[in-house]
Write a protein that holds these residues in place. Structure first.
Motif: not given
Length: 737
Positions: A526-548
């Motif tokens: 468990t977390f001992a205190g408050p925290a923040t986080g950013r998740g970045r999932h960006v990929k380009q591999s031809g055609g449709h990529g992935q972006y979030a």
């Protein structure tokens, strides 16, 4: 009782048919390991003519042909039935293991019996576990007698042991525990010890001399008379105090001579009612002798003093769905109600079920209904599924050593082995197919020693599940658990000896080899205190990529809150259809853990912002982004390890309370209270980390000399102390769970 001339009527090697319950006596032998129970059974079998002087029965086989595990361990590990006959009475002797680990076999013997013989060693004294069983029998009014063995030991003293029994078992009424006979000592040996050569009957004032190898009755010598007078007066007063004739004591104190026949009759009634407990002495027969010391007296006590099955109440009976039924009687013509008290497997004969018939008559090849695992309102026993099935009863036999002698039927009150009951397990009820019934199960302690097992090889993996299931079906004191957190297969046992026998049976009976591995407790993060986080999932591999892209905040919650997910996105930064994807990724990562690989709990994760792409954003992309955000938040925060804490309730004799409290403190336990309980014991309530009580079932027994017992129940998860947390993380880093 024991003072009369006796002749046995049993024929060696033949299993006679019993038609009437009043010609049966079911007796369980109780005592610690090494007290001499099995030796006593052998001596009684010899005296009754069930075996000859070589210990062999007429139709072949030896009474001492026991389980291979018992041969290797040199001790009894299972309940065994030995039927004898004496004066036209069938005596079903139930020999139980003395080791505390095999309490399930003992409880099965108590369930099948109507009276108990407590075997105590004159050389070793009374074990604490034996005293606990005595108290159990007293609570249900089971008739009991005591047999003192090992009188041949140099330090053995019958009088001293009798006083110990009076003090330990007599409670508030020590005069309810008195000897019926006094030992007659022979000539003194060179070591100063005079062996016991006979018995002095206190009621008839006769000598029963065994020195020749045969029981010879004669008049007492003059020097015996003063000894007889004192002990006899004490015995008479003890018998009269329990007499149903309330005028007898006044008449006796007034000087009236009470007839011996009246005393014997009152003694037998008091023993059968469970209010008087005679003490006898017994020793095996000398080489070449037919009768061991005290065996005839003991057989006479059993046949004339112990109750028949008709005099004992049948356990409560319900329908399989829990509706109560009218009380049943021990009647061969009544409805069939029988209970499986033991299940065993033989490589050649298959599954054998030892049953006690409470009502009706059990016949081979008859259809019967099998109901299992307790009343409906209690639910199934842990690790076992309830069942109601119809089966056909196989052959009925009466066991004797390894031999099985066929029976045409088993009437109410009798015990018999039933073949081919493929679905019946220990504790199940057999009843009429058209009117199924269920006997209330007997109480068993929970197994509290966890043993994690793994298949030894690939060939063992295929047979492991089936072998463990059959093992648990035979032994109700085993509990099987497949821990969803640690992914371990855990066999819960009563102790180390029980564990060793279970794993050996798994190997020899079912051909499954397993390795015992360290048992793991279910840790959390468990977390001992408050925290923040950013998740970045960006990929380009031809055609449709992935972006979030997603941003979260994490804050700790109270114990037991689990994982909460809150959507606080404004302005549509994360499209509505992808918010559940973020939550799914967060929860999946929480289940895998964020620091040491243990599930994350007791946190609130709030989705506050994010970004999406009109073409490249997808469910999978936002799941990945959610997991990355949680991991980033953990990387910048202090993560606490949480360990499970159990509520432990220890009941122990007052003299060992200090040792128990000190031991619990050494296990990082917190004592939350103590209270007195009847019988000179104390209940200690404590909260102890589960990692510290893996072996407590073994350690408490040693600490309390067999008098302690405990229960455990999961309470909550708590932060692990820093020094313990460091060791856990080091093991996790080394790949050791």
């Amino acid at each position: 009782m024991g003072d009369r001339t006796n002749t046995h009527t049993g024929a060696a090697g033949r299993a006679s048919v019993v038609d009437r319950p009043d010609s049966l006596r079911n007796v369980v032998l109780v005592g610690h390991s090494g007290a001499g129970k099995t030796t006593l059974v052998d001596a009684l079998a010899l005296a009754s003519g069930a075996v000859n002087r070589t210990g062999r029965v007429e139709d072949g086989g030896s009474l001492s042909d026991y389980d291979e595990i018992e041969h290797r361990q040199q001790r009894s590990v299972q309940l065994s039935l030995v039927p004898l006959e004496w004066n036209g009475i069938r005596i079903n002797l139930l020999d139980t293991p003395g080791h505390a680990d095999f309490v399930g076999e003992l409880r099965a013997g108590l369930r099948a019996a109507d009276a108990a013989l407590f075997v105590v060693s004159a050389a070793d004294g009374v074990a604490g576990s034996t005293r606990l069983v005595w108290e159990e029998c007293a609570a249900v009014g089971m008739p009991r007698a005591l047999v003192v063995t090992h009188l041949e030991a140099a330090r053995a003293d019958f009088d001293e042991m009798t006083e110990v029994c009076r003090r330990v078992f007599g409670g508030d009424d020590p005069d309810a525990v008195l000897p019926l006979y006094l030992p007659l000592h022979g000539e003194e040996r060179s070591d100063g010890h005079a062996p016991v050569a006979g018995l002095i009957g206190l009621l008839t004032q006769r000598i029963f001399d065994y020195s020749s190898g045969e029981r010879v009755e004669r008049a007492p010598d003059p020097e015996h008379l003063p000894l007889i007078a004192d002990a006899r007066a004490r015995l008479i007063e003890g018998i009269i105090a329990e007499s149903e004739d309330e005028t007898l004591m006044d008449r006796y104190l007034g000087g009236e001579e009470v007839r011996t026949e009246t005393l014997v009759e009152d003694l037998e009634k008091a023993v059968a009612r469970g209010v008087f407990h005679p003490v006898l002495a017994a020793a095996p027969a000398a080489e070449g002798a037919r009768q061991g010391l005290g065996t005839v007296e003991l057989l006479e006590l059993v046949t004339s003093g112990f109750p028949s099955p008709t005099e004992r109440e049948i356990p409560p009976v319900t329908t399989p769905d829990g509706r109560p039924c009218p009380p049943l009687a021990c009647d061969p013509d009544g409805p069939l109600v029988a209970e499986v008290v033991k299940t065993s497997s033989d490589p050649y004969a298959g599954r054998m079920s030892l049953v006690r018939v409470f009502s009706g008559t059990l016949r081979p090849d008859a259809a019967a209904h099998v109901s299992g695992h307790g009343p409906a309102d209690r639910g199934p026993a842990p690790g076992r599924e309830p069942h109601d099935v119809d089966e056909r009863v196989g052959a009925l036999t009466s066991p004797f050593g390894r031999r099985q002698r066929h029976l045409p039927k088993a009437v109410a009150g009798d015990l018999a082995c039933v073949a081919r009951l493929s679905r019946a397990e220990t504790g199940d009820t057999l009843s009429d197919k058209d009117t199924p019934l269920l006997v209330e199960p007997w109480v068993l302690p929970d197994p509290l020693l966890p043993v994690a097992v793994e298949a030894h090889g690939r060939s063992d993996e295929d047979r492991l599940s089936q072998g463990l299931a059959r093992l648990v079906a035979e032994d109700p004191t085993l509990r099987l658990e497949r821990n969803p957190d640690t992914h371990q297969v855990v066999l819960w046992c009563m102790g180390e000896a029980h564990r060793d026998v279970a794993l050996e049976r798994l190997r020899t009976r079912y051909g499954v080899r397993v390795d015992a591995v360290p048992h793991r407790v279910a840790l959390r993060e468990t977390f001992a205190g408050p925290a923040t986080g950013r998740g970045r999932h960006v990929k380009q591999s031809g055609g449709h990529g992935q972006y979030a892209v997603c941003e979260i905040t994490v804050e700790p919650l109270p114990t037991g809150s689990g994982v909460e997910f809150v959507d606080a996105v404004v302005g549509g930064a994360v499209p509505r259809q992808f918010v559940p994807s973020v939550e799914k990724g967060v929860r999946a990562q929480a289940a895998r853990g964020v620091a040491a690989g243990y599930p994350l709990v007791d946190v609130r994760v709030t989705l506050v912002d994010g970004k999406a792409h009109s073409v490249d954003s997808s469910d999978a992309a936002f799941q990945t982004a959610g997991a990355l955000a949680l991991r980033e938040a953990a990387a910048g925060a202090r993560i606490l390890l949480l360990e499970p804490v159990a509520e432990v309730r220890v009941t122990v004799s007052d003299e060992y309370v200090g040792a128990v409290l000190s031991d619990l403190s050494g296990r990082r336990g917190r004592v939350v209270g103590t209270e007195q309980v009847p019988g000179g014991s104390t209940l200690v309530r404590a909260e102890v980390p589960e990692a510290e009580i893996g072996r407590y079932a073994v350690d408490l027994r040693s600490l309390s000399h067999g008098t302690g017992r405990f229960t455990r129940a999961h309470l909550r998860h708590e932060p692990v102390p820093r020094q313990v947390e460091t060791r856990i993380r080091e093991r996790a880093g080394a790949g050791v769970a």
